[in-house]
Design a protein around this motif. Structure first.
Motif, PDB file in Angstrom:
ATOM      1  N   LYS A 156      69.620   6.260  -6.737  1.00 28.31           N
ATOM      2  CA  LYS A 156      68.436   5.677  -7.354  1.00 28.31           C
ATOM      3  C   LYS A 156      68.079   6.470  -8.604  1.00 28.31           C
ATOM      4  O   LYS A 156      68.047   7.702  -8.589  1.00 28.31           O
ATOM      5  CB  LYS A 156      67.258   5.699  -6.371  1.00 28.31           C
ATOM      6  N   VAL A 157      67.822   5.762  -9.697  1.00 23.72           N
ATOM      7  CA  VAL A 157      67.355   6.390 -10.931  1.00 23.72           C
ATOM      8  C   VAL A 157      65.841   6.528 -10.846  1.00 23.72           C
ATOM      9  O   VAL A 157      65.128   5.572 -10.521  1.00 23.72           O
ATOM     10  CB  VAL A 157      67.745   5.543 -12.160  1.00 23.72           C
ATOM     11  N   LEU A 158      65.321   7.724 -11.140  1.00 21.22           N
ATOM     12  CA  LEU A 158      63.898   7.977 -11.031  1.00 21.22           C
ATOM     13  C   LEU A 158      63.144   7.362 -12.207  1.00 21.22           C
ATOM     14  O   LEU A 158      63.653   7.323 -13.325  1.00 21.22           O
ATOM     15  CB  LEU A 158      63.634   9.489 -10.990  1.00 21.22           C
ATOM     16  N   THR A 159      61.953   6.899 -11.946  1.00 18.73           N
ATOM     17  CA  THR A 159      61.119   6.405 -13.036  1.00 18.73           C
ATOM     18  C   THR A 159      60.643   7.579 -13.886  1.00 18.73           C
ATOM     19  O   THR A 159      60.644   8.736 -13.453  1.00 18.73           O
ATOM     20  CB  THR A 159      59.880   5.663 -12.507  1.00 18.73           C
ATOM     21  N   MET A 179      68.435  11.384 -11.364  1.00 14.58           N
ATOM     22  CA  MET A 179      68.935  10.530 -10.292  1.00 14.58           C
ATOM     23  C   MET A 179      68.936  11.295  -8.977  1.00 14.58           C
ATOM     24  O   MET A 179      69.007  12.526  -8.950  1.00 14.58           O
ATOM     25  CB  MET A 179      70.345  10.037 -10.609  1.00 14.58           C
ATOM     26  N   ALA A 180      68.886  10.524  -7.902  1.00 11.72           N
ATOM     27  CA  ALA A 180      68.930  11.096  -6.565  1.00 11.72           C
ATOM     28  C   ALA A 180      69.615  10.102  -5.640  1.00 11.72           C
ATOM     29  O   ALA A 180      69.757   8.916  -5.963  1.00 11.72           O
ATOM     30  CB  ALA A 180      67.526  11.398  -6.061  1.00 11.72           C
ATOM     31  N   VAL A 181      70.045  10.600  -4.483  1.00  4.30           N
ATOM     32  CA  VAL A 181      70.450   9.720  -3.389  1.00  4.30           C
ATOM     33  C   VAL A 181      69.287   9.687  -2.414  1.00  4.30           C
ATOM     34  O   VAL A 181      68.760  10.730  -2.013  1.00  4.30           O
ATOM     35  CB  VAL A 181      71.722  10.224  -2.681  1.00  4.30           C
ATOM     36  N   THR A 182      68.856   8.504  -2.053  1.00  4.32           N
ATOM     37  CA  THR A 182      67.693   8.361  -1.182  1.00  4.32           C
ATOM     38  C   THR A 182      67.958   7.385  -0.048  1.00  4.32           C
ATOM     39  O   THR A 182      68.708   6.418  -0.210  1.00  4.32           O
ATOM     40  CB  THR A 182      66.467   7.870  -1.977  1.00  4.32           C
ATOM     41  N   MET A 183      67.372   7.668   1.111  1.00  6.06           N
ATOM     42  CA  MET A 183      67.332   6.638   2.147  1.00  6.06           C
ATOM     43  C   MET A 183      66.708   5.382   1.548  1.00  6.06           C
ATOM     44  O   MET A 183      65.777   5.466   0.741  1.00  6.06           O
ATOM     45  CB  MET A 183      66.457   7.073   3.328  1.00  6.06           C
TER      46      MET A 183
END
Length: 274
Positions: A156-159, A179-183
């Motif tokens: 997911k790309v962070l706002t 960016m991060a990997v998120t549930m």
């Protein structure tokens, strides 16, 4: 969705810790979904104190964190692995081999992390209790506004707002990931029980929308209204914009009277029953 309102952030932390301890009394091999950020730190401190007092053990617990940045080594002080080690794991008796984050190792395709993480959660038997914070824009995990309500663990790309909110945790010149990997939201909703914690007036607008607004992908936390066992744990400041505040406090009093009459342990509380 049940709303619990306490005087201050310490009472919020104590109640959240009570719920986790009650679950572990009820199920010692529980699978916990854990969160990072400022809000849960106080809850972790309470859990550590209870562990040190011999009131709780995490020896048989498995944990899955909501998210992890892409582009940071796990040893980075800004990684969520380091955060969890510092604020909880290194101080309790949990087995490090059973503490999972959706980490992307150097050179790994980050798109492969999500499906693997989902399989690990299923293999562990699913999450018994998911701890959540909430962003000012209504995000849970790193599921930003516009996230699919059926989403699974993924990149997911962070706002820009989330990036700026988190920048206070980085020093000038530090690499701050975008960016991060998120549930995913559907992954979170699969948890058997959910605790959403919010403290401070700066979370009041997000909480109002979450509890009283229409369900919308543009405010991801609103989807929690559809879950059977969600407890929203607030201090007075975070609850200050709720239109039906008096009603939630009245309901809390009535439920407290039932617990006082019939018992308040996990055995009597239907929230803990599968």
């Amino acid at each position: 969705m049940e709303v619990f309102i306490f005087k201050d952030s310490q009472q919020v932390a104590e109640y959240a810790a009570d719920m986790i301890c009650n679950l572990l009394d009820f199920k010692s091999r529980a699978v916990l979904g854990l969160a990072t950020g400022t809000t849960p730190i106080a809850t972790y401190e309470v859990l550590i104190n209870r562990f040190r007092a011999g009131q709780i053990s995490f020896k048989r617990v498995t944990s899955f964190n909501l998210d992890e940045y892409i582009g940071l080594q796990s040893s980075s002080p800004h990684s969520y692995r380091s955060f969890m080690n510092k604020h909880l794991f290194d101080t309790i008796d949990i087995d490090p081999a059973r503490t999972y984050l959706p980490e992307c190792s150097p050179g790994q395709d980050p798109r492969s992390v999500g499906p693997d993480y989902e399989q690990r959660i299923v293999a562990a038997g699913g999450i018994d209790l998911q701890l959540l914070g909430i962003g000012g824009n209504g995000h849970i995990g790193f599921n930003e506004p516009g996230s699919s309500l059926g989403s699974r663990t993924r990149v997911k790309v962070l706002t820009q707002r989330t990036f700026e909110d988190n920048s206070r945790l980085f020093n000038e010149g530090d690499f701050q990931p975008h960016m991060a990997v998120t549930m995913g939201i559907a992954t979170i909703l699969d948890a058997r029980r959910i605790l959403l914690l919010a403290t401070g007036e700066h979370k009041a607008a997000a909480i109002k929308d979450t509890v009283e607004g229409a369900i919308s992908a543009m405010h991801p936390a609103t989807v929690l209204q559809q879950h059977q066992r969600v407890r929203v744990i607030l201090d007075e400041a975070a609850a200050s914009q709720l239109e039906h505040l008096d009603y939630y406090q009245w309901v809390q009093l009535q439920n407290d009277s039932i617990a006082a009459k019939h018992g308040g342990s996990a055995d009597e509380d239907p929230w803990f029953h599968n």
